[in-house]
Design a protein around this motif. Structure first.
Motif, PDB file in Angstrom:
ATOM      1  N   MET A   1     -76.065 -38.995  -8.419  1.00  0.00           N
ATOM      2  CA  MET A   1     -75.292 -39.007  -9.634  1.00  0.00           C
ATOM      3  C   MET A   1     -75.885 -40.069 -10.549  1.00  0.00           C
ATOM      4  SD  MET A   1     -71.265 -39.964 -10.136  1.00  0.00           S
ATOM      5  CE  MET A   1     -70.765 -38.840  -8.913  1.00  0.00           C
ATOM      6  N   SER A   2     -76.012 -39.740 -11.798  1.00  0.00           N
ATOM      7  CA  SER A   2     -76.561 -40.716 -12.716  1.00  0.00           C
ATOM      8  C   SER A   2     -75.580 -41.864 -12.897  1.00  0.00           C
ATOM      9  CB  SER A   2     -76.872 -40.065 -14.069  1.00  0.00           C
ATOM     10  OG  SER A   2     -75.685 -39.794 -14.779  1.00  0.00           O
ATOM     11  N   GLY A   3     -76.109 -43.036 -13.092  1.00  0.00           N
ATOM     12  CA  GLY A   3     -75.274 -44.223 -13.241  1.00  0.00           C
ATOM     13  C   GLY A   3     -74.330 -44.138 -14.417  1.00  0.00           C
ATOM     14  N   THR A   4     -74.792 -43.550 -15.502  1.00  0.00           N
ATOM     15  CA  THR A   4     -73.970 -43.443 -16.705  1.00  0.00           C
ATOM     16  C   THR A   4     -72.765 -42.540 -16.467  1.00  0.00           C
ATOM     17  OG1 THR A   4     -75.959 -43.689 -18.041  1.00  0.00           O
ATOM     18  CG2 THR A   4     -74.009 -42.855 -19.145  1.00  0.00           C
ATOM     19  N   GLU A   5     -72.994 -41.387 -15.896  1.00  0.00           N
ATOM     20  CA  GLU A   5     -71.899 -40.450 -15.651  1.00  0.00           C
ATOM     21  C   GLU A   5     -70.924 -41.003 -14.611  1.00  0.00           C
ATOM     22  OE1 GLU A   5     -71.106 -37.602 -17.285  1.00  0.00           O
ATOM     23  OE2 GLU A   5     -72.703 -38.214 -18.620  1.00  0.00           O
ATOM     24  N   LYS A   6     -71.456 -41.694 -13.625  1.00  0.00           N
ATOM     25  CA  LYS A   6     -70.600 -42.301 -12.610  1.00  0.00           C
ATOM     26  C   LYS A   6     -69.704 -43.355 -13.253  1.00  0.00           C
ATOM     27  CE  LYS A   6     -70.825 -44.464  -8.083  1.00  0.00           C
ATOM     28  NZ  LYS A   6     -71.696 -44.953  -7.024  1.00  0.00           N
ATOM     29  N   SER A   7     -70.260 -44.150 -14.137  1.00  0.00           N
ATOM     30  CA  SER A   7     -69.480 -45.165 -14.835  1.00  0.00           C
ATOM     31  C   SER A   7     -68.397 -44.544 -15.696  1.00  0.00           C
ATOM     32  CB  SER A   7     -70.388 -46.019 -15.722  1.00  0.00           C
ATOM     33  OG  SER A   7     -71.318 -46.704 -14.947  1.00  0.00           O
ATOM     34  N   LYS A   8     -68.749 -43.467 -16.392  1.00  0.00           N
ATOM     35  CA  LYS A   8     -67.767 -42.783 -17.233  1.00  0.00           C
ATOM     36  C   LYS A   8     -66.615 -42.235 -16.400  1.00  0.00           C
ATOM     37  CE  LYS A   8     -70.872 -41.262 -20.918  1.00  0.00           C
ATOM     38  NZ  LYS A   8     -71.469 -40.081 -21.552  1.00  0.00           N
ATOM     39  N   ALA A   9     -66.940 -41.662 -15.252  1.00  0.00           N
ATOM     40  CA  ALA A   9     -65.918 -41.082 -14.388  1.00  0.00           C
ATOM     41  C   ALA A   9     -64.977 -42.167 -13.869  1.00  0.00           C
ATOM     42  CB  ALA A   9     -66.564 -40.343 -13.221  1.00  0.00           C
ATOM     43  N   HIS A  10     -65.537 -43.276 -13.444  1.00  0.00           N
ATOM     44  CA  HIS A  10     -64.701 -44.363 -12.929  1.00  0.00           C
ATOM     45  C   HIS A  10     -63.864 -44.994 -14.039  1.00  0.00           C
ATOM     46  CE1 HIS A  10     -65.889 -44.508  -8.769  1.00  0.00           C
ATOM     47  NE2 HIS A  10     -67.156 -44.364  -9.122  1.00  0.00           N
ATOM     48  N   ALA A  11     -64.450 -45.163 -15.205  1.00  0.00           N
ATOM     49  CA  ALA A  11     -63.710 -45.742 -16.332  1.00  0.00           C
ATOM     50  C   ALA A  11     -62.557 -44.830 -16.745  1.00  0.00           C
ATOM     51  CB  ALA A  11     -64.647 -45.976 -17.508  1.00  0.00           C
ATOM     52  N   GLU A  12     -62.823 -43.546 -16.761  1.00  0.00           N
ATOM     53  CA  GLU A  12     -61.786 -42.588 -17.143  1.00  0.00           C
ATOM     54  C   GLU A  12     -60.634 -42.599 -16.139  1.00  0.00           C
ATOM     55  OE1 GLU A  12     -62.376 -38.673 -19.659  1.00  0.00           O
ATOM     56  OE2 GLU A  12     -63.370 -38.612 -17.711  1.00  0.00           O
ATOM     57  N   GLN A  13     -60.962 -42.688 -14.874  1.00  0.00           N
ATOM     58  CA  GLN A  13     -59.921 -42.747 -13.849  1.00  0.00           C
ATOM     59  C   GLN A  13     -59.115 -44.039 -13.976  1.00  0.00           C
ATOM     60  OE1 GLN A  13     -61.705 -42.198 -10.012  1.00  0.00           O
ATOM     61  NE2 GLN A  13     -62.384 -40.129 -10.466  1.00  0.00           N
ATOM     62  N   ALA A  14     -59.797 -45.153 -14.222  1.00  0.00           N
ATOM     63  CA  ALA A  14     -59.102 -46.437 -14.352  1.00  0.00           C
ATOM     64  C   ALA A  14     -58.189 -46.454 -15.573  1.00  0.00           C
ATOM     65  CB  ALA A  14     -60.118 -47.574 -14.434  1.00  0.00           C
ATOM     66  N   MET A  15     -58.688 -45.944 -16.700  1.00  0.00           N
ATOM     67  CA  MET A  15     -57.872 -45.897 -17.913  1.00  0.00           C
ATOM     68  C   MET A  15     -56.654 -45.007 -17.706  1.00  0.00           C
ATOM     69  SD  MET A  15     -58.987 -47.835 -20.325  1.00  0.00           S
ATOM     70  CE  MET A  15     -58.289 -47.136 -21.800  1.00  0.00           C
ATOM     71  N   GLY A  16     -56.839 -43.916 -17.009  1.00  0.00           N
ATOM     72  CA  GLY A  16     -55.731 -43.024 -16.720  1.00  0.00           C
ATOM     73  C   GLY A  16     -54.687 -43.692 -15.849  1.00  0.00           C
ATOM     74  N   LYS A  17     -55.135 -44.454 -14.868  1.00  0.00           N
ATOM     75  CA  LYS A  17     -54.211 -45.155 -13.976  1.00  0.00           C
ATOM     76  C   LYS A  17     -53.407 -46.197 -14.752  1.00  0.00           C
ATOM     77  CE  LYS A  17     -52.593 -45.904  -9.883  1.00  0.00           C
ATOM     78  NZ  LYS A  17     -51.740 -44.905  -9.250  1.00  0.00           N
ATOM     79  N   VAL A  18     -54.075 -46.923 -15.637  1.00  0.00           N
ATOM     80  CA  VAL A  18     -53.388 -47.923 -16.458  1.00  0.00           C
ATOM     81  C   VAL A  18     -52.361 -47.249 -17.352  1.00  0.00           C
ATOM     82  CG1 VAL A  18     -53.696 -49.572 -18.357  1.00  0.00           C
ATOM     83  CG2 VAL A  18     -55.251 -49.613 -16.404  1.00  0.00           C
ATOM     84  N   LYS A  19     -52.768 -46.165 -18.004  1.00  0.00           N
ATOM     85  CA  LYS A  19     -51.862 -45.455 -18.902  1.00  0.00           C
ATOM     86  C   LYS A  19     -50.658 -44.902 -18.144  1.00  0.00           C
ATOM     87  CE  LYS A  19     -53.247 -43.096 -22.756  1.00  0.00           C
ATOM     88  NZ  LYS A  19     -53.891 -42.009 -23.499  1.00  0.00           N
ATOM     89  N   GLU A  20     -50.894 -44.373 -16.958  1.00  0.00           N
ATOM     90  CA  GLU A  20     -49.792 -43.843 -16.154  1.00  0.00           C
ATOM     91  C   GLU A  20     -48.826 -44.969 -15.766  1.00  0.00           C
ATOM     92  OE1 GLU A  20     -48.912 -41.475 -11.979  1.00  0.00           O
ATOM     93  OE2 GLU A  20     -50.959 -42.093 -12.442  1.00  0.00           O
ATOM     94  N   THR A  21     -49.367 -46.107 -15.342  1.00  0.00           N
ATOM     95  CA  THR A  21     -48.540 -47.235 -14.925  1.00  0.00           C
ATOM     96  C   THR A  21     -47.708 -47.774 -16.089  1.00  0.00           C
ATOM     97  OG1 THR A  21     -50.175 -47.816 -13.249  1.00  0.00           O
ATOM     98  CG2 THR A  21     -48.594 -49.517 -13.856  1.00  0.00           C
TER      99      THR A  21
END
Length: 57
Positions: A1-21
């Motif tokens: 997996m490219s580093g950029t796409e992996k970072s985007k995926a993790h950032a998106e998941q983290a932002m979603g978790k924060v927003k949900e909380t």
């Protein structure tokens, strides 16, 4: 997996978790749902990249 796409995926998941909380904390159903959706989108992006990696020689 490219580093950029992996970072985007993790950032998106983290932002979603924060927003949900935050949505749960303030009692905002819409924000909670948006957070869950962002997490799902991040997981889908991650799965897509894993699939692409599986087919690379």
């Amino acid at each position: 997996m490219s580093g950029t796409e992996k970072s985007k995926a993790h950032a998106e998941q983290a932002m979603g978790k924060v927003k949900e909380t935050v949505g749960r904390a303030v009692g905002n159903e819409r924000m909670t749902a948006e957070g869950r959706a962002e997490q799902a989108k991040g997981k889908a992006r991650h799965a897509k990249e894993d699939a692409k990696d599986a087919f690379r020689p």
